[in-house]
Design a protein around this motif. Structure first.
Motif, short mmCIF file in Angstrom:
data_model
loop_
_atom_site.label_atom_id
_atom_site.label_comp_id
_atom_site.label_asym_id
_atom_site.label_seq_id
_atom_site.Cartn_x
_atom_site.Cartn_y
_atom_site.Cartn_z
N ILE A 42 0.84 -1.19 0.00
CA ILE A 42 0.00 0.00 0.00
C ILE A 42 0.88 1.25 0.00
O ILE A 42 2.07 1.20 0.33
N GLY A 43 0.28 2.36 -0.35
CA GLY A 43 0.99 3.62 -0.35
C GLY A 43 0.23 4.62 -1.18
O GLY A 43 -0.58 4.25 -2.03
N GLY A 44 0.47 5.88 -0.94
CA GLY A 44 -0.24 6.92 -1.66
C GLY A 44 0.20 7.04 -3.11
O GLY A 44 1.17 6.41 -3.54
N SER A 45 -0.53 7.84 -3.87
CA SER A 45 -0.16 8.10 -5.25
C SER A 45 1.21 8.77 -5.29
O SER A 45 1.50 9.65 -4.49
N GLY A 46 2.05 8.32 -6.22
CA GLY A 46 3.36 8.92 -6.37
C GLY A 46 4.43 8.37 -5.46
O GLY A 46 5.55 8.89 -5.43
N THR A 47 4.14 7.29 -4.73
CA THR A 47 5.16 6.74 -3.82
C THR A 47 6.02 5.66 -4.47
O THR A 47 6.94 5.16 -3.84
N GLY A 48 5.72 5.29 -5.71
CA GLY A 48 6.58 4.34 -6.41
C GLY A 48 6.05 2.92 -6.49
O GLY A 48 6.79 2.00 -6.83
N LYS A 49 4.77 2.73 -6.21
CA LYS A 49 4.22 1.37 -6.23
C LYS A 49 4.30 0.76 -7.63
O LYS A 49 4.70 -0.40 -7.79
N SER A 50 3.92 1.52 -8.64
CA SER A 50 3.95 1.00 -10.01
C SER A 50 5.39 0.76 -10.47
O SER A 50 5.68 -0.22 -11.17
N VAL A 51 6.30 1.64 -10.07
CA VAL A 51 7.71 1.45 -10.40
C VAL A 51 8.22 0.15 -9.78
O VAL A 51 9.00 -0.59 -10.39
N LEU A 52 7.78 -0.15 -8.57
CA LEU A 52 8.18 -1.39 -7.90
C LEU A 52 7.79 -2.61 -8.73
O LEU A 52 8.60 -3.49 -9.01
N ILE A 53 6.53 -2.66 -9.15
CA ILE A 53 6.07 -3.80 -9.94
C ILE A 53 6.81 -3.88 -11.28
O ILE A 53 7.20 -4.96 -11.73
N LYS A 54 7.02 -2.74 -11.91
CA LYS A 54 7.68 -2.75 -13.23
C LYS A 54 9.13 -3.21 -13.14
O LYS A 54 9.61 -3.90 -14.04
N THR A 55 9.83 -2.86 -12.06
CA THR A 55 11.21 -3.29 -11.93
C THR A 55 11.30 -4.78 -11.56
O THR A 55 12.16 -5.50 -12.06
N ILE A 56 10.38 -5.25 -10.72
CA ILE A 56 10.39 -6.66 -10.35
C ILE A 56 10.05 -7.54 -11.56
O ILE A 56 10.66 -8.59 -11.79
#
Length: 262
Positions: A42-56
Motif C-alpha cells: 500500500i501507499g499513496g499516489s506517487g510513492t513508487g508502487k507502479s515502479v516497484l512492480i515494473k522493476t520486479i
C-alpha cells in the motif's frame, strides 16, 4: 516460525533502487514473499508502487539491488534467460490492457498461443474454462473489449492473466475504476484464483478495503522503502504513525504530500 523463515522464499527483494534523474523513487527497498503468499503493498499516489512492480517484473530496469525468484537473481541474468524467467510471471494491469482488435476469447487465449505455442483449438478450449472461472459466459468470448462493461473487461483480463498458469502474478491497482460492488467481486475472484492455483501474488493498491480482502500480509511503501509490514489482521494496531495516518485517511500526520515522484 523457524520453519517458515528456513524455507526458500518465492521472491526476495534486497536493496532495490530506481531513480529518474534526481528523483529517487526506490531507495534500497527490501521485501520477502513466501511461496503461495499474497502480499499487498500500500501507499499513496506517487510513492513508487507502479515502479516497484515494473522493476520486479522486468518491464523496467532497476538501478541496483537484487530480485531473487526461487533463489535466482533475475536482474543479473542474461537477457535471454531473464525473458524465460519472466514467462513465469503474470501481470494484471490497472487498465486491463486487452487488445481492442481481438475478441475476448482471443485475448484470453493470447498467451497460450503466442507464448506457449498451444494449438488454437486447444487454447480456445482452455480460455473458455478460465473465462468460466471468473464468471464470464462463453458467448462473451465472441464480443470485443469495447462492447463489454469495465467489470467484464477486468474479469477477462484476470482470465488472460491466469490462463498461462504463472507462478507469480502482479496485480496493479485491481479495483481502480470499479464501483464498490464490482470491486468486491474482483477481489473475491483474485483470492479464489490465488488460492486455487497456489499463485504467489504481489498487489499494489491505495484501496484499503481491497488490501484487506486480498492480502495475507500488507506492507507499506513510503519514501522509497518498506516502512512497515505484517499480517493483514494486525494493520489496525501497527503502532506505526505513517500506517495509522494512511489507513485512516487522516490529514494530520507524518506523511508529506507527494506530487513529483513516479
Amino acid at each position: 516460525m523457524a520453519e517458515h523463515t528456513a524455507a526458500l522464499p518465492k521472491i526476495r527483494i534486497q536493496g532495490l533502487t530506481k531513480s529518474f534523474g534526481s528523483n529517487h523513487v526506490l531507495r534500497g527497498l527490501d521485501l520477502v514473499i513466501a511461496e503461495a503468499e499474497s502480499v499487498v503493498v500500500i501507499g499513496g499516489s506517487g510513492t513508487g508502487k507502479s515502479v516497484l512492480i515494473k522493476t520486479i517484473s522486468g518491464l523496467m530496469d532497476a538501478d541496483g539491488g537484487s530480485v531473487e525468484i526461487d533463489g535466482t537473481d533475475v536482474l543479473s541474468l542474461p537477457a535471454s534467460e531473464r525473458r524465460t524467467m519472466m514467462n513465469r510471471f503474470g501481470l494484471l494491469f490497472q487498465s486491463g490492457a486487452l487488445f481492442d482488435s481481438l475478441s475476448v476469447l482471443d485475448n484470453v487465449a493470447f498467451g497460450l498461443v503466442e507464448a506457449q505455442g498451444m494449438p488454437r483449438r486447444q487454447a480456445n478450449e482452455q480460455a473458455l474454462d478460465y473465462m468460466a472461472q471468473v464468471g464470464l459466459e462463453s458467448d462473451v468470448g465472441a464480443m470485443y473489449p469495447g462492447e463489454i462493461s469495465t467489470g467484464m473487461r477486468k474479469r477477462a483480463s484476470l482470465a488472460r492473466t491466469i490462463a498461462t498458469r504463472p507462478d507469480v502474478v502482479f496485480f496493479d491497482e485491481p479495483t481502480t475504476g470499479l464501483d464498490p460492488i464490482m470491486g468486491d467481486i474482483i477481489d473475491e475472484l483474485i483470492v479464489k484464483c490465488v488460492q486455487e492455483f497456489k499463485i504467489t501474488a504481489l498487489t499494489i493498491t491505495h484501496d484499503m478495503d481491497s488490501a484487506r480482502r486480498i492480502g495475507d500480509r500488507i506492507a507499506m511503501l513510503y519514501d522509497g522503502k518498506i516502512i512497515w509490514q505484517g499480517p493483514t489482521a494486525e494493520i489496525d494496531n501497527s503502532g506505526n504513525p505513517y500506517v495509522h495516518q494512511f489507513i485512516n485517511g487522516l490529514e494530520d500526520g507524518p506523511i508529506e504530500l507527494v506530487t513529483s515522484r513516479a
